[in-house]
Scaffold this motif. Structure first.
Motif, PDB file in Angstrom:
ATOM      1  N   TYR A  63      50.195 -62.033  42.084  1.00 43.52           N
ATOM      2  CA  TYR A  63      49.893 -60.957  41.149  1.00 43.52           C
ATOM      3  C   TYR A  63      48.676 -60.176  41.621  1.00 43.52           C
ATOM      4  CZ  TYR A  63      49.461 -58.544  36.696  1.00 43.52           C
ATOM      5  OH  TYR A  63      49.415 -57.586  35.715  1.00 43.52           O
ATOM      6  N   ALA A  64      48.677 -58.879  41.347  1.00 43.37           N
ATOM      7  CA  ALA A  64      47.526 -58.033  41.641  1.00 43.37           C
ATOM      8  C   ALA A  64      47.089 -57.356  40.352  1.00 43.37           C
ATOM      9  CB  ALA A  64      47.884 -56.988  42.702  1.00 43.37           C
ATOM     10  N   ARG A  71      38.942 -54.586  34.258  1.00 46.73           N
ATOM     11  CA  ARG A  71      37.877 -54.247  33.303  1.00 46.73           C
ATOM     12  C   ARG A  71      37.894 -55.193  32.111  1.00 46.73           C
ATOM     13  NH1 ARG A  71      39.446 -48.971  34.834  1.00 46.73           N
ATOM     14  NH2 ARG A  71      40.794 -48.744  32.998  1.00 46.73           N
ATOM     15  N   ALA A  72      39.091 -55.545  31.636  1.00 44.12           N
ATOM     16  CA  ALA A  72      39.193 -56.469  30.509  1.00 44.12           C
ATOM     17  C   ALA A  72      38.588 -57.822  30.856  1.00 44.12           C
ATOM     18  CB  ALA A  72      40.660 -56.637  30.102  1.00 44.12           C
ATOM     19  N   VAL A  73      38.859 -58.312  32.064  1.00 45.22           N
ATOM     20  CA  VAL A  73      38.291 -59.586  32.498  1.00 45.22           C
ATOM     21  C   VAL A  73      36.772 -59.478  32.609  1.00 45.22           C
ATOM     22  CG1 VAL A  73      38.160 -61.224  34.416  1.00 45.22           C
ATOM     23  CG2 VAL A  73      40.380 -60.340  33.681  1.00 45.22           C
ATOM     24  N   ALA A  74      36.292 -58.378  33.205  1.00 45.87           N
ATOM     25  CA  ALA A  74      34.854 -58.206  33.426  1.00 45.87           C
ATOM     26  C   ALA A  74      34.075 -58.115  32.120  1.00 45.87           C
ATOM     27  CB  ALA A  74      34.606 -56.960  34.277  1.00 45.87           C
ATOM     28  N   THR A  88      44.807 -66.736  41.764  1.00 46.05           N
ATOM     29  CA  THR A  88      43.880 -66.315  42.812  1.00 46.05           C
ATOM     30  C   THR A  88      43.485 -64.849  42.665  1.00 46.05           C
ATOM     31  OG1 THR A  88      45.779 -65.893  44.261  1.00 46.05           O
ATOM     32  CG2 THR A  88      44.698 -68.032  44.472  1.00 46.05           C
ATOM     33  N   PHE A  89      44.261 -64.089  41.908  1.00 45.35           N
ATOM     34  CA  PHE A  89      43.949 -62.672  41.695  1.00 45.35           C
ATOM     35  C   PHE A  89      42.657 -62.474  40.895  1.00 45.35           C
ATOM     36  CE2 PHE A  89      46.925 -64.089  38.418  1.00 45.35           C
ATOM     37  CZ  PHE A  89      46.238 -63.757  37.253  1.00 45.35           C
ATOM     38  N   LEU A  90      42.117 -63.542  40.289  1.00 45.73           N
ATOM     39  CA  LEU A  90      40.892 -63.425  39.494  1.00 45.73           C
ATOM     40  C   LEU A  90      39.623 -63.594  40.313  1.00 45.73           C
ATOM     41  CD1 LEU A  90      41.762 -65.432  36.240  1.00 45.73           C
ATOM     42  CD2 LEU A  90      41.486 -62.961  36.470  1.00 45.73           C
ATOM     43  N   VAL A  91      39.756 -64.055  41.543  1.00 43.58           N
ATOM     44  CA  VAL A  91      38.589 -64.455  42.323  1.00 43.58           C
ATOM     45  C   VAL A  91      37.543 -63.359  42.395  1.00 43.58           C
ATOM     46  CG1 VAL A  91      37.797 -65.058  44.647  1.00 43.58           C
ATOM     47  CG2 VAL A  91      39.820 -66.172  43.684  1.00 43.58           C
ATOM     48  N   ASP A  92      37.961 -62.129  42.637  1.00 43.34           N
ATOM     49  CA  ASP A  92      37.008 -61.041  42.873  1.00 43.34           C
ATOM     50  C   ASP A  92      36.494 -60.386  41.596  1.00 43.34           C
ATOM     51  OD1 ASP A  92      37.247 -61.374  45.623  1.00 43.34           O
ATOM     52  OD2 ASP A  92      38.950 -59.988  45.746  1.00 43.34           O
ATOM     53  N   VAL A  93      37.059 -60.745  40.431  1.00 46.34           N
ATOM     54  CA  VAL A  93      36.652 -60.039  39.207  1.00 46.34           C
ATOM     55  C   VAL A  93      35.945 -60.931  38.194  1.00 46.34           C
ATOM     56  CG1 VAL A  93      38.416 -58.261  39.399  1.00 46.34           C
ATOM     57  CG2 VAL A  93      38.938 -60.359  38.158  1.00 46.34           C
ATOM     58  N   LEU A  94      35.977 -62.236  38.389  1.00 46.32           N
ATOM     59  CA  LEU A  94      35.350 -63.115  37.399  1.00 46.32           C
ATOM     60  C   LEU A  94      33.838 -62.971  37.380  1.00 46.32           C
ATOM     61  CD1 LEU A  94      37.366 -66.448  37.564  1.00 46.32           C
ATOM     62  CD2 LEU A  94      37.201 -64.844  35.664  1.00 46.32           C
ATOM     63  N   GLN A  95      33.243 -62.871  38.555  1.00 43.81           N
ATOM     64  CA  GLN A  95      31.794 -62.731  38.674  1.00 43.81           C
ATOM     65  C   GLN A  95      31.101 -63.805  37.838  1.00 43.81           C
ATOM     66  OE1 GLN A  95      31.218 -58.586  37.666  1.00 43.81           O
ATOM     67  NE2 GLN A  95      32.162 -57.896  39.567  1.00 43.81           N
TER      68      GLN A  95
END
Length: 331
Positions: A63-64, A71-74, A88-95
């Motif tokens: 998934y991408a 933005r919703a995740v951030a 794995t699509f969450l790796v770069d946005v979880l911060q």
């Protein structure tokens, strides 16, 4: 005089508790997949509604995120996911977002991918031991794939050392429910009693669900079958089912011709009754596999693709798996 009357009335209303309370916003909770979203929604019932990230047709395996989803995740107060190895699509946005990760919770049963991806047909507890100990139980290998299907395909689907489909065990689901209630209570202490009560109600429902599924599957327990991809180990283990022969190791990649031919031969030799497809993937492949054999095609839906999101989705999904198996495997 008039002003004093108004102020006096206001003071009286305040003393009697009639003034409206200032509403406190519920925590903004984002959940990745529908079954887990359903469990979180049960805990939040009466307080707020979690946001579902992946829609009905999306598979978390590849998934991408869209910009609005990122933005919703951030901006979320809490993100609930299954596994770092699955989403794995969450790796770069979880911060620095607070994250509740299902497969790291104390008390969750984890089943390892088979060492060498091989164990034979048998019963669920034997297969759980195979996954946990890496021992082989003989017979045809569950993933006895052609050489061209090994390597990168296995690495893609089998990231990490354990099966990530933990939500398909209702006992694991109860662990998530209690952990969610605890986490939300720390984020939102004012609603802690509601979260705790909702969690206990949900745990009771999960226990009843387990009993329902056991009763539904009892008449067909032990019958061999084929599944589209390796997603059902937790369901098989919890409900003492034989591990299904797997048609495709990687749900995004079609199996090779030799693998399909081998499974067709095995269907006939072992009197396999059913081959289960999934809504998200290629039904034509299943039709090819069963052509000229006595097996029937049916559908298993581990993500609840066709179900409306909400508190009822989890129980409906698990019962749906049991119903599909029971109906197809019955003579």
């Amino acid at each position: 005089m008039g002003m004093r009357t108004v102020l006096g009335a206001g003071a009286l209303m305040l003393a009697l508790g009639f003034l409206p309370r200032i509403a406190v916003a519920a925590p903004d909770v984002v959940v990745t997949i529908k079954p887990v979203h359903s469990l979180v929604a049960q805990v939040m019932d009466g307080v707020g509604t979690p946001r579902l990230l992946l829609d009905a047709s999306a598979s978390p395996h590849a998934y991408a995120l869209r910009p609005s989803e990122a933005r919703a995740v951030a901006g979320a107060d809490l993100v609930v996911r299954v596994s770092a190895d699955l989403e794995t699509f969450l790796v770069d946005v979880l911060q620095d977002r607070p994250v509740l990760t299902f497969d790291t919770l104390p008390g969750v049963t984890l089943l390892k991918w088979d060492e060498g991806d091989a164990h034979g047909h048998g019963h669920g507890h034997d297969h759980a031991k195979a996954r946990e100990d890496g021992h082989e139980h003989g017979g045809h290998g569950k993933h006895d794939h052609d050489e061209e299907e090994a390597g990168s395909h296995a690495a893609h689907h089998h990231a990490g050392d354990h099966d990530t489909h933990v939500w398909l065990d209702p006992v694991n689901a109860a662990v998530l429910v209690r952990a969610t209630a605890g986490t939300l209570s720390r984020l939102d202490p004012a609603n802690a009693p509601r979260y705790a009560a909702n969690a206990e109600r949900a745990v009771g429902s999960l226990s009843a669900l387990e009993a329902q599924v056991n009763a539904r599957l009892a008449p067909v327990r032990g019958q061999p079958y084929v599944v589209f991809h390796d997603a059902y180990s937790y369901f098989e283990n919890r409900f003492r089912l034989p591990a299904g022969e797997v048609l495709s190791l990687n749900p995004e990649t079609a199996p090779g011709a030799r693998h399909v031919a081998r499974i067709r031969a095995e269907i006939v030799a072992e009197d396999i009754r059913c081959v289960f497809a999934e809504p998200q993937f290629r039904p034509a492949l299943v039709e090819t596999v069963i052509e000229g054999t006595p097996a029937r095609a049916a559908v298993l839906d581990p993500l609840g693709a066709a179900l409306p999101a909400g508190p009822a989705a989890y129980g409906t999904l698990i019962l749906g798996l049991a119903d599909s198996m029971a109906e197809c495997l019955a003579r």
